[in-house]
Scaffold this motif. Sequence first.
Motif, PDB file in Angstrom:
ATOM      1  N   ALA A  47       0.890  -1.298  -0.440  1.00 20.89           N
ATOM      2  CA  ALA A  47      -0.421  -0.068   0.036  1.00 20.89           C
ATOM      3  C   ALA A  47       0.989   1.114  -0.310  1.00 20.89           C
ATOM      4  CB  ALA A  47      -0.786   0.068   1.064  1.00 20.89           C
ATOM      5  N   GLU A  48       1.672   1.520   0.956  1.00 15.15           N
ATOM      6  CA  GLU A  48       2.799   2.338   1.147  1.00 15.15           C
ATOM      7  C   GLU A  48       3.498   2.495  -0.524  1.00 15.15           C
ATOM      8  OE1 GLU A  48       4.719   3.127   4.581  1.00 15.15           O
ATOM      9  OE2 GLU A  48       2.992   2.616   5.723  1.00 15.15           O
ATOM     10  N   ASP A  49       3.981   1.731  -1.168  1.00 15.57           N
ATOM     11  CA  ASP A  49       4.909   1.916  -2.044  1.00 15.57           C
ATOM     12  C   ASP A  49       4.116   2.038  -3.731  1.00 15.57           C
ATOM     13  OD1 ASP A  49       7.490   1.404  -0.951  1.00 15.57           O
ATOM     14  OD2 ASP A  49       7.405  -0.804  -1.084  1.00 15.57           O
ATOM     15  N   GLN A  50       2.737   1.815  -3.616  1.00 12.64           N
ATOM     16  CA  GLN A  50       2.503   1.870  -4.356  1.00 12.64           C
ATOM     17  C   GLN A  50       1.507   3.237  -4.047  1.00 12.64           C
ATOM     18  OE1 GLN A  50      -1.556  -0.261  -5.039  1.00 12.64           O
ATOM     19  NE2 GLN A  50      -0.858  -0.974  -6.768  1.00 12.64           N
ATOM     20  N   LEU A  51       1.489   4.398  -2.975  1.00 13.78           N
ATOM     21  CA  LEU A  51       0.815   5.141  -2.901  1.00 13.78           C
ATOM     22  C   LEU A  51       1.476   6.495  -3.619  1.00 13.78           C
ATOM     23  CD1 LEU A  51      -1.326   7.654  -2.239  1.00 13.78           C
ATOM     24  CD2 LEU A  51      -0.306   7.154   0.009  1.00 13.78           C
ATOM     25  N   ARG A  52       3.033   6.037  -3.011  1.00 13.79           N
ATOM     26  CA  ARG A  52       4.366   6.383  -3.027  1.00 13.79           C
ATOM     27  C   ARG A  52       4.309   6.222  -4.694  1.00 13.79           C
ATOM     28  NH1 ARG A  52       8.380   4.656  -0.408  1.00 13.79           N
ATOM     29  NH2 ARG A  52       7.994   5.449   1.426  1.00 13.79           N
ATOM     30  N   SER A  53       4.517   5.861  -5.699  1.00  9.44           N
ATOM     31  CA  SER A  53       4.406   5.207  -6.638  1.00  9.44           C
ATOM     32  C   SER A  53       3.596   6.103  -7.581  1.00  9.44           C
ATOM     33  CB  SER A  53       4.106   3.947  -7.381  1.00  9.44           C
ATOM     34  OG  SER A  53       5.194   3.619  -6.733  1.00  9.44           O
ATOM     35  N   LEU A  54       2.334   6.312  -7.167  1.00  6.23           N
ATOM     36  CA  LEU A  54       0.704   6.925  -7.928  1.00  6.23           C
ATOM     37  C   LEU A  54       1.482   8.523  -7.295  1.00  6.23           C
ATOM     38  CD1 LEU A  54      -1.665   6.893  -8.818  1.00  6.23           C
ATOM     39  CD2 LEU A  54      -3.014   6.725  -6.706  1.00  6.23           C
ATOM     40  N   ALA A  55       2.005   9.102  -6.711  1.00  5.78           N
ATOM     41  CA  ALA A  55       1.819  10.736  -5.943  1.00  5.78           C
ATOM     42  C   ALA A  55       3.107  10.912  -7.016  1.00  5.78           C
ATOM     43  CB  ALA A  55       2.331  10.600  -5.011  1.00  5.78           C
ATOM     44  N   LYS A  56       3.708  10.185  -7.331  1.00  8.82           N
ATOM     45  CA  LYS A  56       5.387  10.344  -8.040  1.00  8.82           C
ATOM     46  C   LYS A  56       4.936  10.374  -9.689  1.00  8.82           C
ATOM     47  CE  LYS A  56      10.150   9.936  -7.005  1.00  8.82           C
ATOM     48  NZ  LYS A  56      11.184   8.658  -6.334  1.00  8.82           N
ATOM     49  N   GLN A  57       4.009   9.698 -10.477  1.00  8.54           N
ATOM     50  CA  GLN A  57       3.795   9.274 -10.958  1.00  8.54           C
ATOM     51  C   GLN A  57       3.237  10.750 -11.591  1.00  8.54           C
ATOM     52  OE1 GLN A  57       4.903   6.873 -12.956  1.00  8.54           O
ATOM     53  NE2 GLN A  57       4.728   7.739 -14.813  1.00  8.54           N
ATOM     54  N   ILE A  58       2.832  11.463 -10.351  1.00  6.50           N
ATOM     55  CA  ILE A  58       1.443  12.408 -10.956  1.00  6.50           C
ATOM     56  C   ILE A  58       2.463  13.859 -10.876  1.00  6.50           C
ATOM     57  CG2 ILE A  58      -0.630  13.668 -10.695  1.00  6.50           C
ATOM     58  CD1 ILE A  58      -2.284  11.053  -9.896  1.00  6.50           C
ATOM     59  N   GLY A  59       3.546  13.366 -10.777  1.00  8.44           N
ATOM     60  CA  GLY A  59       4.257  14.778 -10.948  1.00  8.44           C
ATOM     61  C   GLY A  59       4.850  15.235  -9.141  1.00  8.44           C
ATOM     62  N   GLY A  60       4.669  14.821  -8.298  1.00  5.57           N
ATOM     63  CA  GLY A  60       4.383  15.121  -7.129  1.00  5.57           C
ATOM     64  C   GLY A  60       3.455  15.974  -6.424  1.00  5.57           C
ATOM     65  N   VAL A  61       2.308  15.475  -6.663  1.00  4.15           N
ATOM     66  CA  VAL A  61       1.042  16.200  -6.048  1.00  4.15           C
ATOM     67  C   VAL A  61       1.277  15.511  -4.658  1.00  4.15           C
ATOM     68  CG1 VAL A  61      -0.060  17.025  -8.069  1.00  4.15           C
ATOM     69  CG2 VAL A  61      -0.608  14.659  -7.214  1.00  4.15           C
ATOM     70  N   THR A  62       0.321  16.070  -3.877  1.00  2.00           N
ATOM     71  CA  THR A  62      -0.244  14.749  -2.118  1.00  2.00           C
ATOM     72  C   THR A  62      -1.513  14.109  -2.533  1.00  2.00           C
ATOM     73  OG1 THR A  62       1.617  16.810  -1.218  1.00  2.00           O
ATOM     74  CG2 THR A  62      -0.371  15.450   0.146  1.00  2.00           C
ATOM     75  N   ILE A  63      -1.051  13.226  -2.017  1.00  2.00           N
ATOM     76  CA  ILE A  63      -2.753  12.734  -2.046  1.00  2.00           C
ATOM     77  C   ILE A  63      -2.608  11.689  -0.772  1.00  2.00           C
ATOM     78  CG2 ILE A  63      -3.635  10.326  -2.833  1.00  2.00           C
ATOM     79  CD1 ILE A  63      -2.040  10.255  -5.678  1.00  2.00           C
ATOM     80  N   LEU A  64      -4.094  12.296  -0.061  1.00  3.91           N
ATOM     81  CA  LEU A  64      -4.223  11.566   1.313  1.00  3.91           C
ATOM     82  C   LEU A  64      -5.558  10.310   0.487  1.00  3.91           C
ATOM     83  CD1 LEU A  64      -6.265  13.879   3.778  1.00  3.91           C
ATOM     84  CD2 LEU A  64      -5.975  10.944   3.261  1.00  3.91           C
ATOM     85  N   ARG A  65      -4.687   9.129   1.360  1.00  4.19           N
ATOM     86  CA  ARG A  65      -6.011   8.345   0.439  1.00  4.19           C
ATOM     87  C   ARG A  65      -6.219   7.393   2.128  1.00  4.19           C
ATOM     88  NH1 ARG A  65      -3.850   1.257  -0.381  1.00  4.19           N
ATOM     89  NH2 ARG A  65      -5.948   1.144  -0.189  1.00  4.19           N
ATOM     90  N   LYS A  66      -8.032   7.905   1.815  1.00  2.00           N
ATOM     91  CA  LYS A  66      -8.779   7.629   2.953  1.00  2.00           C
ATOM     92  C   LYS A  66      -8.758   6.311   3.447  1.00  2.00           C
ATOM     93  CE  LYS A  66     -11.903  10.478   0.817  1.00  2.00           C
ATOM     94  NZ  LYS A  66     -12.551  11.377   0.970  1.00  2.00           N
ATOM     95  N   GLY A  67      -9.118   5.785   4.145  1.00  2.25           N
ATOM     96  CA  GLY A  67      -9.387   4.121   4.406  1.00  2.25           C
ATOM     97  C   GLY A  67      -9.045   4.383   6.350  1.00  2.25           C
ATOM     98  N   LYS A  68      -9.280   2.687   7.179  1.00  6.02           N
ATOM     99  CA  LYS A  68      -9.226   3.126   8.086  1.00  6.02           C
ATOM    100  C   LYS A  68      -7.558   3.658   8.985  1.00  6.02           C
ATOM    101  CE  LYS A  68      -9.063  -1.171  11.435  1.00  6.02           C
ATOM    102  NZ  LYS A  68      -7.851  -1.196  11.293  1.00  6.02           N
ATOM    103  N   SER A  69      -6.990   3.558   8.201  1.00 11.81           N
ATOM    104  CA  SER A  69      -5.725   4.385   8.631  1.00 11.81           C
ATOM    105  C   SER A  69      -5.970   4.701   7.503  1.00 11.81           C
ATOM    106  CB  SER A  69      -4.184   3.930   8.723  1.00 11.81           C
ATOM    107  OG  SER A  69      -4.251   2.605   9.646  1.00 11.81           O
TER     108      SER A  69
END
Lengths: 373, 373
Positions: B246-268
């Motif tokens: 989960a953490e690596d994938q979120l980091r990759s996603l944000a990096k792929q969009i050029g460094g936008v910040t993503i807050l993925r809502k969930g249990k954490s």
Amino acid sequence: MLVKHSVISNIGRLSSLSPSSSVLRRQQFLVRTLCGSRFNPLKLIRAMSSTSEADAESILRTITPSLDPKRHKGQAGKIAVIGGCREYTGAPYFAAISALKIGADLSHVFCTKDAAPVIKSYSPELIVHPVLEESYSISEFSEEDKRKVQDKVIGEVDKWMERFDCLVIGPGLGRDPFLLECVSKIMLLAKKSIVPFVVDGDGLFLVTNSVDLVKSYPLAVLTPNVNEYKRLVQKVLNCEVDEQKAEDQLRSLAKQIGGVTILRKGKSDLISNGETVKSVSIYGSPRRCGGQGDILSGSVAVFLSWAQQLKSGPESQKNSSPSENPAILGCIAASGLLRKAAALAFAKHKRSTLTSDIIECLGESLEDISPAS
Amino acid sequence: MLVKHSVISNIGRLSSLSPSSSVLRRQQFLVRTLCGSRFNPLKLIRAMSSTSEADAESILRTITPSLDPKRHKGQAGKIAVIGGCREYTGAPYFAAISALKIGADLSHVFCTKDAAPVIKSYSPELIVHPVLEESYSISEFSEEDKRKVQDKVIGEVDKWMERFDCLVIGPGLGRDPFLLECVSKIMLLAKKSIVPFVVDGDGLFLVTNSVDLVKSYPLAVLTPNVNEYKRLVQKVLNCEVDEQKAEDQLRSLAKQIGGVTILRKGKSDLISNGETVKSVSIYGSPRRCGGQGDILSGSVAVFLSWAQQLKSGPESQKNSSPSENPAILGCIAASGLLRKAAALAFAKHKRSTLTSDIIECLGESLEDISPAS
């Protein structure tokens, strides 16, 4: 003496324009109240004379009328707010409901047709007149038809004018040129009928661009915030705001506009009519949520009306001084009350304090300073 | 360093496009704040560096500004929500009122003409602009007239843009093609004026289909829920969500969009800008009533603004690290506050907890973490 003389000359001029009996009665009332033939409560002098900081609580206690079961609806104040357009509806509501919460009997709002259902929905306590028009609703009209619409708008307000003790002009008014032109004419109507008015928000935008609308009308009160004050100083005094000479500059500004009363909002509120300068610094809150200025303008309208009533009432005595004029007293009382209510609301709600929370504390604050019985 | 370099190159590019003084001022402000020439509060480093779980309460305390009576209206934040159409009116209200309840001074909503009277009627505290248009209201128009309507919509938002500290784009926006085209242009306007924005709800539908709208804009924050996140991963990373990474994938996603910040809502809640990844797991509630995401987006907007103010203020010091960027801090603070308010509301209302109940707990929760005085 500037204020008194201009009142007398105004009254003389207006008398020849509008000889209706209600206007004449109001003129006689004003001659009595503003020219000070019978009025000088000692406690007001004590409250105002010691330093430039006014004793707001004492003034508030003095001008708040006692509640007498013999009085009938309307005698504790009939206020009207001119404001509310397609874009803004909260501001006129805040001003109008604050007037009621302080103790006025009737509170009207004159707004555009789009704004009326929304403002009505905020509260069934207000009387909301959907009579103002904005340019977009008459864009296809000929010049002649636009004039007819304007005449109709003015007529709708005029038929109520004599009943009001004070107007609040500007909360949520917007800056539509056609609407502002109508409001200019409403100001002229108010002056003709010698009805006091408080100018705030977009009303100050109008007045800053057309200072003559209020010039030398001693029953006009302007309540600018930091930015509105800056524009007013630039336009009228042709210079920048000088905090080192804040009191002198405010006095000069009020004098230059012919003795209108100005309440300059800030960390301390400063009030002047071109002669005296008073400050109110009690209580207050660090929260700066939008809408607090609307509470203030509605409150000034009520307290100004009460101060006028007091001056014309049986308790008044001889030898008033200009610093006791109803506009100054109204500003001091309103400033003190808002600052107390804001402090109370902040103590309860802290950072989440909203303007509605402050309005809910107006009654408790007033009762604390001036118990109803 | 990716974020810093992209900010600098963005600023260089934008500078040549819009040389107005207010834009230049904002650029200089951003160079100072995002490029970290003066900022490094030790407590922030301690709060963020120990584990991937952020110390949300400590960050919240650090970025929440002290309340100073000398400040005037607007200085604690001016937020605007772009959303609200014929179908949806609750979501933009929740986002906008949450911003005020946390401590912003002014909260605007830009919505369609149908939505405006309803959103206004929820609260007189909001400033609601009825300026957006949906396809059905212009279905008979020629292409040229449609373009004129679009220009007018953009113009109405543009004249306010420079005044806002942050936008929230998406709550209750709907998916009307004409409306979404206008909102695309509003995003471009915000980027040109270097105004941060939070994208949620239907704004994320728009962004998922046109990732370039936010790509490499370091002041964009995306706040997807589980389904919105899934679609974003599929579209951008061309794979399925992998909870094991989960953490690596979120980091990759944000990096792929050029460094936008993503807050993925969930249990954490998981937060990344393509470099650091932080989680917020404190408090929370098992209640999943609709509208909580709107509270979060409005809250991120306020805390992001405050984190930016802090970085440009006198307390800031040298040597910032990328993990301290205002968007990350804003997300952590907002997540922590919402989770605490939701827990408090659930303790009071259990299964009957509604979003409005959680909003009513924002003030108490904030006061508990970061007392106003």
